[in-house]
Design a protein around this motif. Structure first.
Motif, PDB file in Angstrom:
ATOM      1  N   ASN A   1       0.807  -1.230   0.000  1.00 35.87           N
ATOM      2  CA  ASN A   1       0.000   0.000   0.000  1.00 35.87           C
ATOM      3  C   ASN A   1       0.833   1.270   0.000  1.00 35.87           C
ATOM      4  O   ASN A   1       0.294   2.366   0.232  1.00 35.87           O
ATOM      5  CB  ASN A   1      -0.986   0.017   1.167  1.00 35.87           C
ATOM      6  CG  ASN A   1      -2.094  -1.001   0.975  1.00 35.87           C
ATOM      7  OD1 ASN A   1      -2.554  -1.224  -0.143  1.00 35.87           O
ATOM      8  ND2 ASN A   1      -2.502  -1.656   2.055  1.00 35.87           N
ATOM      9  N   GLU A   2       2.107   1.131  -0.244  1.00 33.99           N
ATOM     10  CA  GLU A   2       2.948   2.322  -0.389  1.00 33.99           C
ATOM     11  C   GLU A   2       2.554   3.077  -1.663  1.00 33.99           C
ATOM     12  O   GLU A   2       2.227   2.467  -2.678  1.00 33.99           O
ATOM     13  CB  GLU A   2       4.422   1.898  -0.476  1.00 33.99           C
ATOM     14  CG  GLU A   2       5.395   3.064  -0.495  1.00 33.99           C
ATOM     15  CD  GLU A   2       6.843   2.598  -0.620  1.00 33.99           C
ATOM     16  OE1 GLU A   2       7.041   1.423  -0.998  1.00 33.99           O
ATOM     17  OE2 GLU A   2       7.749   3.403  -0.372  1.00 33.99           O
ATOM     18  N   ARG A   3       2.560   4.380  -1.555  1.00 33.56           N
ATOM     19  CA  ARG A   3       2.199   5.235  -2.698  1.00 33.56           C
ATOM     20  C   ARG A   3       3.487   5.867  -3.227  1.00 33.56           C
ATOM     21  O   ARG A   3       4.184   6.595  -2.491  1.00 33.56           O
ATOM     22  CB  ARG A   3       1.219   6.297  -2.217  1.00 33.56           C
ATOM     23  CG  ARG A   3       0.646   7.182  -3.292  1.00 33.56           C
ATOM     24  CD  ARG A   3      -0.539   6.554  -3.979  1.00 33.56           C
ATOM     25  NE  ARG A   3      -1.244   7.535  -4.784  1.00 33.56           N
ATOM     26  CZ  ARG A   3      -1.893   7.237  -5.901  1.00 33.56           C
ATOM     27  NH1 ARG A   3      -1.940   5.987  -6.336  1.00 33.56           N
ATOM     28  NH2 ARG A   3      -2.518   8.170  -6.573  1.00 33.56           N
ATOM     29  N   VAL A   4       3.815   5.585  -4.488  1.00 32.98           N
ATOM     30  CA  VAL A   4       5.103   6.011  -5.036  1.00 32.98           C
ATOM     31  C   VAL A   4       4.879   6.688  -6.390  1.00 32.98           C
ATOM     32  O   VAL A   4       4.082   6.214  -7.213  1.00 32.98           O
ATOM     33  CB  VAL A   4       6.052   4.805  -5.221  1.00 32.98           C
ATOM     34  CG1 VAL A   4       7.405   5.254  -5.774  1.00 32.98           C
ATOM     35  CG2 VAL A   4       6.245   4.078  -3.892  1.00 32.98           C
ATOM     36  N   ARG A   5       5.565   7.773  -6.615  1.00 32.72           N
ATOM     37  CA  ARG A   5       5.554   8.418  -7.940  1.00 32.72           C
ATOM     38  C   ARG A   5       6.744   7.898  -8.743  1.00 32.72           C
ATOM     39  O   ARG A   5       7.899   8.040  -8.321  1.00 32.72           O
ATOM     40  CB  ARG A   5       5.598   9.940  -7.812  1.00 32.72           C
ATOM     41  CG  ARG A   5       5.733  10.652  -9.151  1.00 32.72           C
ATOM     42  CD  ARG A   5       5.208  12.073  -9.096  1.00 32.72           C
ATOM     43  NE  ARG A   5       3.756  12.105  -8.875  1.00 32.72           N
ATOM     44  CZ  ARG A   5       3.031  13.233  -8.862  1.00 32.72           C
ATOM     45  NH1 ARG A   5       3.625  14.400  -9.047  1.00 32.72           N
ATOM     46  NH2 ARG A   5       1.727  13.185  -8.655  1.00 32.72           N
ATOM     47  N   VAL A   6       6.468   7.296  -9.865  1.00 33.02           N
ATOM     48  CA  VAL A   6       7.499   6.690 -10.702  1.00 33.02           C
ATOM     49  C   VAL A   6       7.624   7.490 -11.997  1.00 33.02           C
ATOM     50  O   VAL A   6       6.621   7.756 -12.675  1.00 33.02           O
ATOM     51  CB  VAL A   6       7.161   5.220 -11.025  1.00 33.02           C
ATOM     52  CG1 VAL A   6       8.242   4.610 -11.922  1.00 33.02           C
ATOM     53  CG2 VAL A   6       6.996   4.410  -9.741  1.00 33.02           C
ATOM     54  N   THR A   7       8.840   7.876 -12.328  1.00 33.07           N
ATOM     55  CA  THR A   7       9.099   8.537 -13.610  1.00 33.07           C
ATOM     56  C   THR A   7       9.996   7.646 -14.459  1.00 33.07           C
ATOM     57  O   THR A   7      11.071   7.225 -14.019  1.00 33.07           O
ATOM     58  CB  THR A   7       9.770   9.901 -13.400  1.00 33.07           C
ATOM     59  OG1 THR A   7       8.866  10.756 -12.684  1.00 33.07           O
ATOM     60  CG2 THR A   7      10.110  10.554 -14.733  1.00 33.07           C
ATOM     61  N   LEU A   8       9.511   7.348 -15.646  1.00 31.57           N
ATOM     62  CA  LEU A   8      10.280   6.559 -16.604  1.00 31.57           C
ATOM     63  C   LEU A   8      10.942   7.516 -17.587  1.00 31.57           C
ATOM     64  O   LEU A   8      10.279   8.382 -18.167  1.00 31.57           O
ATOM     65  CB  LEU A   8       9.358   5.591 -17.353  1.00 31.57           C
ATOM     66  CG  LEU A   8       8.546   4.616 -16.488  1.00 31.57           C
ATOM     67  CD1 LEU A   8       7.583   3.809 -17.370  1.00 31.57           C
ATOM     68  CD2 LEU A   8       9.467   3.679 -15.715  1.00 31.57           C
TER      69      LEU A   8
END
Length: 575
Positions: free
Chosen positions: A487-494
């Motif tokens: 349930n961790e909320r992570v912003r991922v940039t590719l």
């Protein structure tokens, strides 16, 4: 299109995919709580030519699996091959042990054995399934999934057709991969030529010299092309002319699935607008366009309303425009619509090299091949010093996450978010083309918390040696997964450091694209990262387990662009 004879539908073609299909309601299909699938070798016929394939229940593409939201399904998969096999349910939210990726979520299905997948069906929409073992997918081991909603939509379209796009070669996939390793541009028959230069086509001399100094080929838009591929609709080549029927005036749902191994398609029906209502199986606010780019492994549902008593061509042009898949929508079997000619092939731009900030305001507004209007100076000729750009094309200071390995040929110096663009070669067309920013979720996102941390992942490659990786490390070189807490909320940039588009797929999860739509961000399981561009999404890691995370270009994944995402319960801590 490629040469070949006219084909009558073969006995090994499933009924839903046979030419002249009258619609999904009349198709035999596999359904129910217990479904039996048998993987085996067989022959298939494309445009009159037979070739070896691997199919399911004697058919290529594999049978349509029709399920209902809320049911619990058991899929008994018999592997009749003499090698390991597997089935992955692309886009379905299943327990990780049922996800079907050998070496990540289960051991695979041993030769001459049966494995039973069992899971609750939590969603509705359009999906597909395919082998995740070796290169079996390229040999035909793929098929569509349609999941009906628990509550039927009484106002839905009267008719629907599955449009399963794929690519097929007479060459064995391991031979294709070998050719790519020997020469990355082996299948590119559309390179710039001296004749083109003399006739004023494509780049001018100075620009060609500059790109040559960087050892870059602007015509390198697709790795595998119509030089060896025939592009298919529901397993049929262009000369087979698969036909879907309609009654003039009725609303028809087209369930578009890109099940190809390596081909990005640009889809349109000349004379007929498409209203996009679903992306990757989830409802979006309707948006009407004339064309859309569908990356490998994406799905879109569109509604069309053909009003006239005539045939319409359904055209799926490969992104490099070396060929097309072709089908027909018509009121009656036997009607044909003229296929439009292939459009001029695109050339890569400075933005595709990751020089987006520099390119802003220039090629944004013009077709890529119009760069001929910019007589770019060669090394040392003027202020735009391309050699200096070349030097900065592998500056690791721009990407501290990336390992210094032979898999990193370039690092994009100025990558930009390209989710507002329609895709390579489509910037200059004179009609409406879908972009990711046009997509808005039909319902509020289930998790609207702000991300607690950020993660930046680079898509790296070496085109000359045909090596692909995340952050410079191929799958066989990584020592730790991408780790998340439940349930961790992570912003991922590719960040795409290469000149090739990459459709990135995360198993077992949906993520919300950061495209300016707040709590109605479009949710997807696969996203195309354009060359030299970036894509940002927010992820809630809500499914404990180990999940595959990879480029869905089959040969990119096979060459190393794959990793494992590991989601651990909070009481165990991060891996």
């Amino acid at each position: 299109m490629r040469a070949g004879g006219v084909l009558a539908a073969g006995a090994w073609t499933p009924a839903w995919a046979q030419a002249g299909s009258v619609g999904i309601a009349a198709r035999p299909e596999v359904s129910g709580d217990d479904i039996h699938l048998r993987i085996a070798h067989q022959m298939m016929t494309i445009d009159g030519r037979q070739s070896h394939a691997i199919g399911i229940n004697g058919s290529v593409p594999a049978p349509l699996i029709r399920l209902r939201e809320g049911q619990k399904v058991r899929l008994h998969v018999e592997n009749a091959l003499d090698e390991e096999s597997s089935i992955h349910w692309h886009g379905l939210l299943v327990p990780f042990q049922m996800d079907g990726v050998p070496g990540v979520s289960f051991p695979g299905i041993a030769p001459r054995s049966t494995f039973t997948y069992e899971f609750p069906v939590k969603q509705a929409g359009t999906y597909w399934y395919h082998s995740h073992s070796g290169l079996q997918e390229q040999m035909g081991l793929y098929g569509p999934i349609v999941i009906d909603p628990a509550t039927p939509d009484a106002a839905g379209p009267m008719r629907e057709h599955v449009i399963l796009l794929s690519d097929h070669s007479q060459l064995h996939p391991h031979m294709i991969f070998r050719k790519l390793k020997q020469q990355g541009g082996y299948f590119n028959y559309q390179k710039q030529t001296l004749a083109g230069l003399l006739s004023g086509r494509d780049q001018r001399a100075g620009e060609r010299r500059a790109w040559g100094k960087m050892r870059m080929d602007p015509a390198d838009v697709a790795d595998v092309t119509a030089a060896t591929y025939t592009y298919l609709v529901n397993g049929h080549g262009p000369r087979d002319q698969w036909t879907g029927l309609f009654t003039p005036g009725e609303r028809v749902r087209l369930r578009l699935v890109n099940a190809s191994a390596m081909t990005t398609f640009n889809v349109r029906l000349p004379g007929l607008a498409m209203t996009v209502v679903e992306a990757d199986g989830l409802a979006v606010r309707p948006v009407t366009v004339d064309e859309l780019q569908i990356a490998v492994a994406e799905t879109y549902d569109v509604i069309v309303t053909p009003a006239d008593d005539r045939a319409y061509a359904l055209v799926a042009e490969s992104v490099d425009r070396s060929g097309m898949a072709l089908a027909t929508l018509a009121p009656r079997v036997g009607m044909r619509a003229a296929a439009p000619p292939l459009r001029p092939r695109p050339l890569a731009t400075m933005k595709d090299m990751g020089m987006g900030a520099m390119a802003m305001g220039s090629d944004d507004a013009m077709p890529p091949h119009d760069m001929s209007g910019h007589d770019m100076p060669a090394h040392g000729e003027a202020g735009h010093d391309m050699a200096a750009m070349n030097h900065s094309m592998r500056d690791f200071a721009n990407a501290p996450e990336v390992k210094r390995t032979p898999t990193v040929q370039t690092i994009a110096p100025m990558p930009v978010d390209r989710t507002g663009e329609p895709g390579q070669g489509l910037a200059g067309v004179d009609h409406r083309v879908l972009t990711y920013r046009d997509l808005v979720a039909a319902t509020r996102n289930p998790d609207v918390r702000a991300p607690a941390r950020a993660l930046r992942i680079h898509l790296t490659g070496n085109m000359e040696r045909y090596m692909w990786a995340f952050d410079g490390e191929k799958l066989n070189e990584v020592t730790a997964p991408f780790a998340f807490l439940e349930n961790e909320r992570v912003r991922v940039t590719l960040v795409n450091d290469t000149m090739m588009g990459h459709p990135i797929h995360l198993h077992g999860h949906y993520f919300e694209l950061v495209t300016g739509h707040g709590d109605h961000a479009p949710r997807k399981h696969t996203v195309q990262v354009q060359p030299g561009g970036t894509v940002t999404f927010d992820l809630t890691a809500d499914a404990v387990g180990d999940w595959a995370f990879h480029c869905h270009m089959l040969y990119h994944m096979h060459a190393g662009m794959m990793q494992v995402v590991s989601v651990r319960p909070r009481d165990e801590g991060a891996a």
